[in-house]
Design an enzyme around this catalytic site. Structure first.
Site, mmCIF file in Angstrom:
data_model
loop_
_atom_site.group_PDB
_atom_site.id
_atom_site.type_symbol
_atom_site.label_atom_id
_atom_site.label_comp_id
_atom_site.label_asym_id
_atom_site.label_seq_id
_atom_site.Cartn_x
_atom_site.Cartn_y
_atom_site.Cartn_z
ATOM 1 N N GLU A 131 0.813 -1.222 0.000
ATOM 2 C CA GLU A 131 0.000 0.000 0.000
ATOM 3 C C GLU A 131 0.846 1.271 0.000
ATOM 4 O OE1 GLU A 131 -3.995 -1.365 2.292
ATOM 5 O OE2 GLU A 131 -2.225 -1.192 3.563
HETATM 6 C C1 ACM Z 1 -1.931 -5.426 3.915
HETATM 7 O O1 ACM Z 1 -3.001 -5.924 4.313
HETATM 8 N N1 ACM Z 1 -1.830 -4.128 3.705
HETATM 9 C C2 ACM Z 1 -0.764 -6.238 3.661
#
Ligand code: ACM
Length: 538
Positions: free
Chosen positions: A349
């Site tokens: 992310e």
């Molecule tokens: C994640 O759930 N951002 C790895």
């Protein structure tokens, strides 16, 4: 805390068993069982969870543990002795028996933990367990294999073996042979210390809980936007400020592991055949570091600390040399304090980092792991950075489409750790009534957690390229060990079975019945589990 047994309880039990053996012989010890309620509640070899590869019951035979039984371990092996001591520690409180551990042979029927001489299929984590009137013998090629066999044996003694005071009952194990070994070498549990800090005692409790289902890795998510939870001497404010008062979601999750805490946890885990995988998330999920040290920001201005649960807004400054000094300092110190082979460098992310910058960053940071003797793990986005074959992407998306970069990484030789959010994320709510947890990846009831196949889940990742399976448990909504237990049990056992048992043994009804029998065990262990309506709890 388990209570120590009293001398009088010990002597009482010893006298009872000696007189039983003397008057009736071991083969006819069953009357003692008739006099007291059965401890094993009809436990069968086929009840073991995760389901073993091969089970051959022998109805004509049975092993009876007595106060004279000893645990005999492989002569000359310190590791086997350590497993023997661990097993004795499990069995002593409820039995009240002394269960001396030594390499000396014993005339009384007992438990033997031996290296070598087993079915050749068991490999380096499997075991062979033989149970009959003469004793229980666990054979393996490693301490890990003996430990896995000891966990199966523990289950076979029945639920009451989990009691923390001596029980008036007979202790026996059904006769027969188990030959057992894992489908995947890596079976992982996970705790998020960043969103809420979990204390070393809570982490140790979780290690004990998961070890009984043959989980052999614990991934610790040590840093994120809301907190920094591991001591780094070269950047001391990371913990005192980044992990200090007011950090964590809603400002109530402060705390951090000192290097001494972390060393003690690694030792505790290793004694349970669990390897810790530390994660330092980057280049995103870094607000705790960047709000602590202004110089880690491109504009030199520290952003305010964050206690909300937004993601994707932070990024280390990709074109600053100081960023790479910081990252290398952290990787060097974390690698030095980590006995296991892996370091996880996050990579998920990173929405505030362009793809070009992400590649630039990872191409410099991935080699730092090897420089300090570790193999890099990353969330699967790391594959975008043309990661080398030594890197393990951890696939976390739910989509059936997979990810082209992960498929390419597999072609380059990478193995993949499989953790789909809609199956394996233990922080997802069970259903709309679950008070804890999130639901962005959907509800995950017990059957949903069980009914999928890590060997085929990710397109472009054949079973031969799957390192294993892991069950993340993010802590945005979790405060304490009770919260952890409620979200992890029973689903953790589904992930454990997917990682251990052969696909041919996959059967929801059968798994459901075996999980149901774990309920009373968890109650005795003090595990606050979710009573899924999909399971007929015993
Ligand atoms: C994640 O759930 N951002 C790895």
């Amino acid at each position: 805390m388990r209570k120590r047994l009293s001398l009088s309880a010990l002597l009482g039990a010893a006298v009872l068993a000696v007189s039983t053996v003397a008057s009736t012989g071991a083969a006819a010890a069953a009357p003692e069982e008739a006099a007291a309620p059965s401890n094993h509640g009809g436990t069968q070899l086929t009840d073991v969870l995760p389901a073993p590869v091969e089970v051959k019951p022998d109805e004509r035979s049975r092993f009876w543990l007595t106060p004279l039984s000893r645990i005999r371990t492989q002569p000359g092996s310190k590791e086997a002795k350590q497993v023997g001591d661990y097993l004795a520690g499990l069995l002593r409180p409820a039995t009240g028996y002394p269960l001396k551990v030594s390499s000396a042979p014993s005339w009384a029927p007992g438990i033997s933990l031996l290296l070598g001489g087993a079915d050749p299929r068991i490999g380096d984590q499997g075991y062979q367990l033989d149970s009959n009137l003469a004793g229980v013998t666990i054979r393996a090629n490693s301490a890990a294999g003996l430990f896995n066999g000891a966990q199966s044996l523990r289950q076979l003694f029945g639920t009451k073996i989990e009691a923390d005071t001596p029980q008036r009952t007979a202790w026996s194990v059904p006769g027969g042979r188990i030959v057992d070994y894992p489908r995947f070498g890596y079976r992982g549990a996970f705790l998020d210390l960043a969103r809420h800090f979990h204390t070393p005692d809570e982490i140790r409790a979780y290690i004990d809980h998961v070890a009984q289902y043959k989980i052999n890795y614990l991934h610790l998510h040590l840093t994120d936007d809301q907190g920094w939870r591991i001591q780094i001497d070269s950047w001391p404010k990371l913990t005192t400020v980044g992990g200090g008062p007011g950090t964590g979601v809603d400002g109530v999750g402060a705390g951090y592991l000192t290097k001494a805490d972390y060393a003690a946890l690694n030792k505790y885990a290793a004694e349970r055949q669990i390897t810790i995988v530390p994660e330092i998330d980057m280049p995103g999920h870094t607000n705790a570091a960047q709000s602590t040290y202004a110089e880690l920001n491109c504009d030199g201005i520290a952003p305010p600390p964050r206690t909300d649960i937004e993601v994707g807004y932070s990024s280390l400054c990709i074109d600053s040399e100081l960023t790479y000094k910081f990252v290398e300092d952290v990787i060097r110190e974390v690698a030095a304090m980590t006995p296991g082979p892996y370091i996880h460098i996050g990579g998920d992310e990173a929405h505030a980092t362009t793809d070009e910058d992400f590649k630039k960053f990872m191409e410099r940071v991935i080699p730092m792991a090897a420089k300090y003797g570790k193999k890099p793990f990353g969330w699967h986005e790391i594959a975008k950075a043309n990661s080398p074959a030594t890197t393990t992407p951890q696939y976390w998306w739910s989509t059936p489409d997979g990810d082209a970069a992960v498929a390419e990484a597999v072609k380059r030789g990478s193995k993949v750790l499989v953790s789909p959010a809609n199956k394996a994320y233990l922080d997802m709510k069970y259903d709309e009534n679950t008070k804890l947890g999130l639901k962005w990846a959907g509800y995950i009831e017990a059957k949903t957690a069980y009914d999928w196949d890590p060997g085929t889940f990710v397109p472009g990742v054949p079973e031969s390229s799957v390192l294993g399976v892991e069950a993340p448990l993010w802590s945005e909504t979790l405060r304490n060990i009770n919260d952890i237990e409620f979200m992890a049990f029973p689903r953790l056992t589904a992930i454990a079975e997917l990682g251990w048992s052969p696909r041919a043994k996959h059967n929801w009804e059968n798994y459901r019945d075996r999980v149901a029998k774990q309920g009373p065990r968890w109650t005795l262990q003090g595990i606050d589990f979710y009573r899924s309506p999909q399971i007929e709890w015993k």
